[in-house]
Design an enzyme around this catalytic site. Sequence first.
Site, short mmCIF file in Angstrom:
data_model
loop_
_atom_site.label_atom_id
_atom_site.label_comp_id
_atom_site.label_asym_id
_atom_site.label_seq_id
_atom_site.Cartn_x
_atom_site.Cartn_y
_atom_site.Cartn_z
CG ASN A 240 6.66 3.24 4.81
OD1 ASN A 240 6.42 3.43 3.77
ND2 ASN A 240 6.09 3.59 5.81
CB CYS B 218 2.95 10.80 1.53
SG CYS B 218 1.36 11.72 1.18
CG HIS C 157 3.42 4.83 9.30
ND1 HIS C 157 2.86 3.92 8.83
CD2 HIS C 157 4.22 5.66 8.15
CE1 HIS C 157 2.92 4.09 7.27
NE2 HIS C 157 3.87 5.31 7.02
NE ARG D 195 -1.65 2.68 2.62
CZ ARG D 195 -1.00 3.95 3.20
NH1 ARG D 195 -0.82 4.72 2.30
NH2 ARG D 195 -0.33 4.06 4.44
CG ASP D 196 3.25 4.40 3.15
OD1 ASP D 196 3.25 5.18 2.22
OD2 ASP D 196 3.50 4.53 4.31
CG HIS E 100 7.64 7.58 5.79
ND1 HIS E 100 7.75 7.12 4.44
CD2 HIS E 100 6.51 7.39 6.48
CE1 HIS E 100 6.56 6.81 4.15
NE2 HIS E 100 5.67 6.70 5.34
N1 COA Z 1 -13.38 4.88 -4.51
C1 COA Z 1 -13.48 5.04 -5.81
N2 COA Z 1 -13.61 6.33 -6.46
C2 COA Z 1 -13.80 7.36 -5.54
C3 COA Z 1 -13.70 7.12 -4.25
C4 COA Z 1 -13.18 6.02 -3.58
N3 COA Z 1 -13.04 5.70 -2.31
N4 COA Z 1 -13.79 8.29 -3.41
C5 COA Z 1 -13.85 9.38 -4.61
N5 COA Z 1 -14.04 8.53 -5.79
C6 COA Z 1 -14.03 9.15 -6.95
C7 COA Z 1 -15.55 9.87 -7.43
O1 COA Z 1 -16.49 8.90 -7.67
C8 COA Z 1 -15.17 10.79 -8.41
O2 COA Z 1 -15.03 10.37 -9.67
P1 COA Z 1 -15.60 10.97 -11.03
O3 COA Z 1 -14.47 11.98 -11.01
O4 COA Z 1 -15.48 9.99 -12.03
O5 COA Z 1 -17.02 11.51 -10.44
C9 COA Z 1 -13.84 11.46 -8.02
O6 COA Z 1 -13.38 10.20 -7.17
C10 COA Z 1 -13.81 12.59 -7.17
O7 COA Z 1 -14.60 12.55 -5.98
P2 COA Z 1 -14.75 13.57 -4.67
O8 COA Z 1 -15.77 12.92 -3.82
O9 COA Z 1 -14.99 14.76 -5.48
O10 COA Z 1 -13.39 13.20 -4.08
P3 COA Z 1 -12.00 14.18 -4.39
O11 COA Z 1 -11.78 14.32 -5.74
O12 COA Z 1 -12.17 15.19 -3.18
O13 COA Z 1 -11.14 13.00 -3.56
C11 COA Z 1 -10.60 11.36 -2.22
C12 COA Z 1 -11.16 12.55 -2.37
C13 COA Z 1 -10.08 11.26 -0.61
C14 COA Z 1 -11.20 10.16 -2.37
C15 COA Z 1 -9.06 11.44 -3.01
O14 COA Z 1 -8.73 12.54 -3.11
C16 COA Z 1 -8.18 10.32 -2.78
O15 COA Z 1 -8.58 9.06 -3.04
N6 COA Z 1 -6.97 10.71 -2.32
C17 COA Z 1 -5.80 9.65 -1.99
C18 COA Z 1 -5.57 9.82 -0.76
C19 COA Z 1 -4.33 8.94 -0.35
O16 COA Z 1 -4.52 7.69 -0.37
N7 COA Z 1 -3.08 9.48 -0.06
C20 COA Z 1 -1.85 8.62 0.05
C21 COA Z 1 -2.27 7.83 1.38
S1 COA Z 1 -1.78 8.67 2.87
ZN ZN Z 2 3.66 6.31 5.34
#
Ligand code: COA
Ligand code: ZN
Length: 316
Positions: free
Chosen positions: A246, A237, A204, A12-13, A206
């Site tokens: 990590n 990240c 956790h 994942r990370d 890094h």
């Molecule tokens: N699974 C699948 N699709 C998702 C989803 C999920 N959990 N959450 C949101 N989406 C999709 C929406 O359906 C939308 O799709 P579309 O553009 O086709 O309509 C799009 O993503 C945007 O959705 P929205 O609700 O506006 O969310 P956002 O753009 O503000 O995104 C997060 C929010 C948190 C879901 C997104 O930023 C994200 O997944 N970030 C990753 C964070 C991460 O893992 N970082 C590293 C780890 S620390």
């Molecule tokens: Zn981390």
Amino acid sequence: MKRLYLQEVATRDGFQNEKTFIDTEQKIALIDKLSQCGYAKIEVTSFTSPKAIPALRDAEAVMAGIQRQKGVEYTVLVPNVRGAERALGCGIDEANLVMSVSEPHNRSNLRMTREQSFAQLRDVVGVIGRGPVAVNVSLSTVFGCPMQGDVAADDVLGWVGRFAELGVRGVTLCDTTGMAYPTQVEALSRQVRERFPELQLTLHFHNTRGMALANTLAALQAGIDRFDASLGGLGGCPYAPGASGNVCMEDLVHMLDLMGYDTGLQLDRVLAASARLPGLIGHATPSQILKAGKRLDLHPIPEHVHTLTQQVAHHD
Ligand code: COA
Ligand code: ZN
């Protein structure tokens, strides 16, 4: 022997940060190998938006393909209710929720304010309910934020407290960009343990600034017994400037084994799994033990030393 609990986060990370997409079958094969190593937990993947984290867009297929081992908990990262529903459909053991204790990092990683994140995660906890699936919350940038700088311990305690009130099982204190240092780690770990003794607490680290093993020792001194680490030292990240891997799992286990801790892990199996990584990701990893070997992996005495020894004996 003191028992420690080690949690693998490479798939994942680690993988979320790799540029080339790792084939679903290869991910499954690697996780199946990891399941044989003795981990307490494996963070398999994340149910985030595929646009945000394309590397893990195959989360359902990976969860469906792996062979689960008894005694290993399979956890996944869940950012919102949509992610929770997808993850619950895959029979996870634990959902790992994430938010940052720093406002700028939360906004850049999750595109929300911290309050918005908390409200969303409260909904996620509601969806997961009090059933068999546990909830853990990973708090990012607990030991410092690359945009904000220092983060006050009281802020951290405040956020831990709000999640404890929601009834989550565990909290992870994440040093997202390697800003933690040992005395800080020991102090904050003690404070959180004393204030929230009922929480399953994970640290956790890094290794961004080379302090991850030192920070681990400091956390051990504060009584912490549960750590995330990453095979080969992968990780980082995508939304944190300068982030890097990590703490490397095999380097950590090698040290803890020497010190007499029971990590539950079979180091040789971890090393064998780590040796597969460069082939999967297309580049070397920062693993030290893979490069140098274990402390007592001895080398043959070179021929010229033998000759020299014989000559000395002859002259005597
Ligand atoms: N699974 C699948 N699709 C998702 C989803 C999920 N959990 N959450 C949101 N989406 C999709 C929406 O359906 C939308 O799709 P579309 O553009 O086709 O309509 C799009 O993503 C945007 O959705 P929205 O609700 O506006 O969310 P956002 O753009 O503000 O995104 C997060 C929010 C948190 C879901 C997104 O930023 C994200 O997944 N970030 C990753 C964070 C991460 O893992 N970082 C590293 C780890 S620390
Ligand atoms: Zn981390």
